[in-house]
Scaffold this active site. Structure first.
Site, short mmCIF file in Angstrom:
data_model
loop_
_atom_site.label_atom_id
_atom_site.label_comp_id
_atom_site.label_asym_id
_atom_site.label_seq_id
_atom_site.Cartn_x
_atom_site.Cartn_y
_atom_site.Cartn_z
N GLU A 1 0.70 -1.29 -0.01
CA GLU A 1 -0.11 -0.04 -0.12
C GLU A 1 0.72 1.38 0.14
OE1 GLU A 1 -1.94 -3.02 2.98
OE2 GLU A 1 0.15 -2.58 1.97
N GLN B 1 18.46 -39.36 3.17
CA GLN B 1 18.08 -39.53 4.45
C GLN B 1 17.39 -38.44 5.26
OE1 GLN B 1 18.84 -42.22 6.45
NE2 GLN B 1 20.43 -43.32 5.56
N ALA C 1 15.35 -36.40 3.42
CA ALA C 1 14.02 -36.68 2.65
C ALA C 1 13.27 -37.68 3.44
CB ALA C 1 14.39 -36.97 1.12
N GLY C 2 13.81 -38.83 3.74
CA GLY C 2 12.89 -39.95 4.40
C GLY C 2 12.68 -39.73 5.78
#
Length: 345
Positions: A46, A260, A262-263
């Protein structure tokens, strides 16, 4: 309002811990001025729009994707500035759930005699701001897990070589995904093995003098001289790691591995979106390295089942977005598309 949404989407990844907001100011003579939230310390959307007309907008209508703030932070309250500028009417897509705002901005405008219209494009704004809404609701960032694999689900050869499984179009898409994220997380093992930079390349910022630079986060300790440095090094339970990143203002976290990590995120149920890049490559055996490491589902009845949210072809590769089934019915779950204009069409 659609123009304001597009403006907001263009600065995601630049504004944290503030939300990415877009604003279109329509002046009585028909001219339109577009404002965007700047990085912390800079103007909100704004204020950006009002500055372009010298702070005076008598009789104008303002379209803004999120309720104007009404408190002093790094910048003065936007609601006061809008009222002081002489804006006649404010159209707002979404009320801000932040306790420091939460209706106070709209109340300030109404007390000043400004006409307020709420809820225009509410659903689209909620999806666009999904990571921000998640962080304000839970204190934790929205988690995206990115993986790249062959068609037989492997990420690296037995000797750990894996560079450039996917093609240039998919890699460019990863950089766009990084740009929309406030932090990128990898495990210390990935740092030792691949020495990644975790930077954003070839994604220009729409704001002059700014660049996409997500916080680099390592689970564990990065070795001296690693290209990821300087990085935030964290350890401990993953839920506590997410709590800490939320306290630091991270709204969207991109987890890039390795297997590892990610799992672990997957098994803990901490992933909000899975982004899988599949290359037309076959390792052709069971000795190549998997996308995820660690124990998987013990029986077919225990496998994780989500929903495919999006499929896109990127050169020779395919990007598949998966979300948990509960997320598919969540009206604030962000869309897979990078361009909100595509979502609106």
């Amino acid at each position: 309002m659609d123009e304001a949404l597009v403006a907001a989407a263009s600065v995601q990844g630049l504004t944290a811990p503030n939300p990415w907001v877009g604003c279109v100011l329509v002046l009585p003579d028909g001219r339109r001025v577009v404002g965007r939230t700047h990085p912390p310390g800079g103007p909100h959307a704004e204020a950006d729009a009002l500055a372009q007309v010298g702070g005076s907008a008598t009789g104008a209508t303002m379209y803004v994707t999120l309720e104007p703030c009404a408190h002093h932070g790094r910048t003065p309250p936007c609601a006061d500035a809008v009222a002081a500028a002489g804006v006649r009417r404010v159209v707002v897509a979404l009320t801000d759930p932040d306790p420091a705002v939460a209706g106070r901005g709209l109340a300030t405008l109404r007390r000043a005699g400004v006409e307020v219209v709420e809820g225009v494009r509410r659903a689209e704004a909620a999806r666009l701001l999904g990571p921000y809404l998640r962080q304000r609701r839970t204190g934790r960032p929205y988690v995206v897990l990115k993986m790249a694999a062959s068609l037989d689900g492997r990420t690296a050869a037995p000797d750990a070589s894996s560079r450039w499984i996917t093609g240039p179009e998919a890699r460019a898409d990863v950089h766009r995904l990084r740009a929309r994220s406030d932090a990128i997380l990898v495990g210390a093992g990935t740092v030792r093995a691949d020495d990644p930079e975790l930077t954003v390349r070839d994604v220009p910022s729409p704001l002059p003098g700014t660049a996409y630079a997500p916080q680099r986060v390592v689970l564990g300790s990065a070795p001296p001289g690693a290209r990821v440095r300087p990085a935030l090094e964290l350890s401990g339970p993953l839920d506590e790691v997410l709590d800490e990143l939320g306290r630091r203002g991270v709204l969207q976290l991109l987890v890039e591995g390795g297997a590892q990590v990610a799992g672990a995120f997957h098994r803990a149920g901490l992933v909000d979106r899975y982004v899988l890049y599949l290359a037309p490559v076959l390792f052709g055996g069971d000795d190549a390295r998997p996308v995820m490491a660690g124990p998987g589902a013990p029986t077919i009845g225990d496998v994780w089942r989500g929903r495919v949210d999006s499929v896109a072809r990127l050169g020779d590769d395919i990007r598949i977005d998966l979300v948990p089934r509960a997320a598919a019915d969540d009206p604030t779950h962000p869309p897979a598309v990078h361009d909100i204009q595509e979502a609106l069409s």
